[in-house]
Design an enzyme around this catalytic site. Structure first.
Site, PDB file in Angstrom:
ATOM      1  N   PHE A 126      50.109  36.124   9.098  1.00  0.00           N
ATOM      2  CA  PHE A 126      50.437  35.792   7.719  1.00  0.00           C
ATOM      3  C   PHE A 126      51.953  35.522   7.668  1.00  0.00           C
ATOM      4  O   PHE A 126      52.735  36.294   8.227  1.00  0.00           O
ATOM      5  CB  PHE A 126      50.067  36.971   6.825  1.00  0.00           C
ATOM      6  CG  PHE A 126      50.105  36.653   5.368  1.00  0.00           C
ATOM      7  CD1 PHE A 126      49.078  35.946   4.761  1.00  0.00           C
ATOM      8  CD2 PHE A 126      51.168  37.069   4.581  1.00  0.00           C
ATOM      9  CE1 PHE A 126      49.114  35.656   3.413  1.00  0.00           C
ATOM     10  CE2 PHE A 126      51.206  36.786   3.223  1.00  0.00           C
ATOM     11  CZ  PHE A 126      50.177  36.079   2.636  1.00  0.00           C
ATOM     12  N   ASP A 195      48.745  44.896  11.108  1.00  0.00           N
ATOM     13  CA  ASP A 195      48.561  44.508   9.712  1.00  0.00           C
ATOM     14  C   ASP A 195      47.058  44.605   9.419  1.00  0.00           C
ATOM     15  O   ASP A 195      46.252  43.879  10.020  1.00  0.00           O
ATOM     16  CB  ASP A 195      49.080  43.073   9.523  1.00  0.00           C
ATOM     17  CG  ASP A 195      48.917  42.579   8.089  1.00  0.00           C
ATOM     18  OD1 ASP A 195      48.048  43.093   7.368  1.00  0.00           O
ATOM     19  OD2 ASP A 195      49.655  41.647   7.706  1.00  0.00           O
ATOM     20  N   TYR A 220      45.021  45.850  -2.926  1.00  0.00           N
ATOM     21  CA  TYR A 220      44.413  44.986  -3.962  1.00  0.00           C
ATOM     22  C   TYR A 220      43.293  44.095  -3.453  1.00  0.00           C
ATOM     23  O   TYR A 220      42.682  43.384  -4.226  1.00  0.00           O
ATOM     24  CB  TYR A 220      45.489  44.147  -4.666  1.00  0.00           C
ATOM     25  CG  TYR A 220      46.436  43.386  -3.757  1.00  0.00           C
ATOM     26  CD1 TYR A 220      46.045  42.199  -3.148  1.00  0.00           C
ATOM     27  CD2 TYR A 220      47.720  43.852  -3.515  1.00  0.00           C
ATOM     28  CE1 TYR A 220      46.911  41.506  -2.321  1.00  0.00           C
ATOM     29  CE2 TYR A 220      48.600  43.163  -2.688  1.00  0.00           C
ATOM     30  CZ  TYR A 220      48.198  42.001  -2.097  1.00  0.00           C
ATOM     31  OH  TYR A 220      49.055  41.316  -1.278  1.00  0.00           O
ATOM     32  N   LYS A 221      43.029  44.107  -2.143  1.00  0.00           N
ATOM     33  CA  LYS A 221      41.965  43.240  -1.615  1.00  0.00           C
ATOM     34  C   LYS A 221      40.654  44.024  -1.599  1.00  0.00           C
ATOM     35  O   LYS A 221      40.059  44.274  -2.636  1.00  0.00           O
ATOM     36  CB  LYS A 221      42.332  42.724  -0.231  1.00  0.00           C
ATOM     37  CG  LYS A 221      43.600  41.865  -0.188  1.00  0.00           C
ATOM     38  CD  LYS A 221      43.879  41.413   1.238  1.00  0.00           C
ATOM     39  CE  LYS A 221      45.244  40.762   1.401  1.00  0.00           C
ATOM     40  NZ  LYS A 221      45.340  39.444   0.790  1.00  0.00           N
ATOM     41  N   ARG A 369      38.430  29.521   1.666  1.00  0.00           N
ATOM     42  CA  ARG A 369      37.986  30.839   2.154  1.00  0.00           C
ATOM     43  C   ARG A 369      36.912  31.386   1.221  1.00  0.00           C
ATOM     44  O   ARG A 369      37.057  31.365   0.000  1.00  0.00           O
ATOM     45  CB  ARG A 369      39.145  31.841   2.172  1.00  0.00           C
ATOM     46  CG  ARG A 369      40.147  31.604   3.254  1.00  0.00           C
ATOM     47  CD  ARG A 369      41.100  32.790   3.405  1.00  0.00           C
ATOM     48  NE  ARG A 369      41.653  33.261   2.154  1.00  0.00           N
ATOM     49  CZ  ARG A 369      42.566  34.217   2.053  1.00  0.00           C
ATOM     50  NH1 ARG A 369      42.992  34.836   3.143  1.00  0.00           N
ATOM     51  NH2 ARG A 369      43.046  34.585   0.884  1.00  0.00           N
TER      52      ARG A 369
HETATM   53  C1  LIG Z   1      47.533  39.445   6.215  1.00  0.00           C
HETATM   54  C2  LIG Z   1      48.514  39.671   5.112  1.00  0.00           C
HETATM   55  N1  LIG Z   1      49.689  40.277   5.405  1.00  0.00           N
HETATM   56  C3  LIG Z   1      50.621  40.487   4.452  1.00  0.00           C
HETATM   57  C4  LIG Z   1      50.415  40.102   3.145  1.00  0.00           C
HETATM   58  C5  LIG Z   1      51.511  40.314   2.144  1.00  0.00           C
HETATM   59  O1  LIG Z   1      51.198  41.332   1.261  1.00  0.00           O
HETATM   60  P1  LIG Z   1      52.249  41.853   0.160  1.00  0.00           P
HETATM   61  O2  LIG Z   1      52.301  40.826  -0.924  1.00  0.00           O
HETATM   62  O3  LIG Z   1      51.667  43.152  -0.315  1.00  0.00           O
HETATM   63  O4  LIG Z   1      53.572  42.041   0.813  1.00  0.00           O
HETATM   64  C6  LIG Z   1      49.191  39.479   2.797  1.00  0.00           C
HETATM   65  C7  LIG Z   1      48.939  39.071   1.402  1.00  0.00           C
HETATM   66  O5  LIG Z   1      47.926  38.536   1.056  1.00  0.00           O
HETATM   67  C8  LIG Z   1      48.237  39.262   3.814  1.00  0.00           C
HETATM   68  O6  LIG Z   1      47.066  38.651   3.556  1.00  0.00           O
END
Ligand SMILES: Cc1ncc(COP(=O)(O)O)c(C=O)c1O
Length: 410
Positions: A126, A195, A220-221, A369
């Site tokens: 990400f 992660d 939140y997911k 997705r």
């Molecule tokens: C795989 C992954 N890593 C990191 C993040 C970033 O999350 P945050 O906004 O809580 O920093 C996301 C957000 O969707 C994500 O999907």
């Protein structure tokens, strides 16, 4: 397998997790396939937050930090969440965001490996992860080696301080072998930072058994903690004595209310705290976690896999011929709980789908997705969603959607 709607209705009737759908408040007429971005609202969370606002905040006022258990909430909720991670409770705390926690654990890990010069990270991470990795590398004068995920284990050497990667890819849902990659890192004296954004609440995890060092995950997911719900962070107990994370705010102090000039790190996982926690979001997440009561994560993962397998079978039968591509592993054992389908017009097609009540999301440049929250998505939802994709492609409804992407959030 015959992929008729009746067949899917039979799968729903036999689904041993079907009862869990009643734990969510889902709008009528919507097929919600975006729990991998924002989990659906659990029943009772709205009432609980209203109660907290009216009573704990409204009447209890500042006293509620002591009397309503606010001060202890990050560690208490971390302990409640820990079984979903396969972790002993004192190693998990709920705080901040994924990105902020990532910054904290990356710096802590680099400080545990002085003299080592390299961070290894996954090319397809990400973007937020890799931006933060680059920043940490600049801070310490380290090199970052971005490698394809299948080459990560072989890339580790005696210069590697740590490797950082996603357990489940946000694009393809490819799932990594946490135990093997962690063992490969440890064999060379390096640490691992995982992660878990698309793993926590979606797939079975065993962080302790797999000897993970650090991990960060999302509220939140798949946990359905609400928009912007606080994230969580895992630090293996063997590192607790030495965690030196960079955001040394007062909540990570051993005695925040002593107001001492010098910083004295809190014991254990509380050292990962920095600031006053966002209490309404914290307590909404705590209430939301009840949707997992009595549910085995192996059953959640198995249903997510079965929903994904169904989506892929329907893709083969109906979507491939309509110009879509598949960006997901066909092997359910190597896939998390979403299936990505590609199309050059993915943005417009997804917007047309949303207009007809099928909510998934779009990831630039060409990915649609479809996420399967196993606690509330039904097999018939998947087959109905594919029916609607088929209709949209045949009637051309997507052609009237303007592009480029008009919304800030896609
Ligand atoms: C795989 C992954 N890593 C990191 C993040 C970033 O999350 P945050 O906004 O809580 O920093 C996301 C957000 O969707 C994500 O999907």
């Amino acid at each position: 397998m015959t992929l008729t709607r009746d067949h899917c209705a039979r799968l729903d009737a036999e689904d041993t997790l079907a009862y869990a759908r009643a734990r969510f408040s889902l709008p009528a007429g919507i097929i919600y396939l975006d729990g991998n971005s924002l989990g659906a609202l659990p029943v009772g969370v709205g009432e609980r937050v209203a109660h907290i606002v009216a009573n704990e905040w409204g009447k209890g006022l500042i006293r509620s930090w002591n009397t309503a258990g606010w001060f202890d909430a990050p560690a208490r909720i971390g302990a409640k969440l820990a079984p979903l991670l396969g972790a002993a409770p004192h190693q998990v705390i709920v705080t901040d965001t994924i990105s902020i926690n990532l910054y904290k654990v990356l710096v802590a890990a680099v400080r545990l490996r002085p003299g080592r010069t390299t961070i290894i990270a996954e090319q397809g991470n990400f973007p937020s992860d890799n931006h933060i990795i680059d920043s940490v590398a600049r801070l310490f004068g380290l090199k970052v080696r971005y490698v394809a995920v299948e080459e990560i284990s072989a890339a580790v050497d005696a210069d590697t301080a740590l490797i950082e990667l996603s357990h489940v890819s946000y694009r393809t849902a490819a799932i990594q072998d946490m135990a093997a990659i962690t063992a490969a890192a440890h064999a060379k004296g390096a640490l691992t930072v995982w992660d878990l954004a698309h793993s926590t609440g979606a797939v079975a995890l065993s962080l302790d058994v797999d000897r993970v060092d650090f991990a960060v995950g999302c509220g939140y997911k798949f946990l359905s903690g609400g928009p912007g719900a606080p994230a969580h962070v895992y630090v293996a107990e063997r590192h607790h004595g030495e965690i030196d994370q960079p955001l040394t705010g007062w909540f990570g102090h051993r005695e925040p209310f002593a107001f001492a000039h010098d910083f004295a790190r809190a014991d254990g996982i509380k050292a990962m705290l920095c600031s006053t926690p966002p209490m309404l979001s914290m307590l909404a997440l705590e209430a939301a976690l009840s949707v997992f009561d009595g549910v085995a994560m192996t059953a959640v993962q198995a249903k997510g896999r079965a929903l994904g397998d169904l989506m892929i079978a329907l893709y083969d039968e109906r979507l491939a011929a309509l110009g879509f591509g598949l960006a997901a592993s066909r092997d359910g054992m190597r896939r998390g709980n979403h299936v990505s389908v590609t199309h050059p017009e993915a943005y417009r097609i997804m917007q047309a789908l949303i207009a007809r009540g099928v909510i998934g999301d779009f990831r630039a440049p060409d990915v649609m997705r479809f996420g399967f929250g196993p606690l509330y998505v039904r097999y018939t939802d998947v087959s109905d969603a594919v029916d609607i994709v088929d209709q949209i492609m045949r009637d051309g409804a997507w052609r009237s959607i303007p592009h480029p992407a008009a919304d800030a959030v896609t």
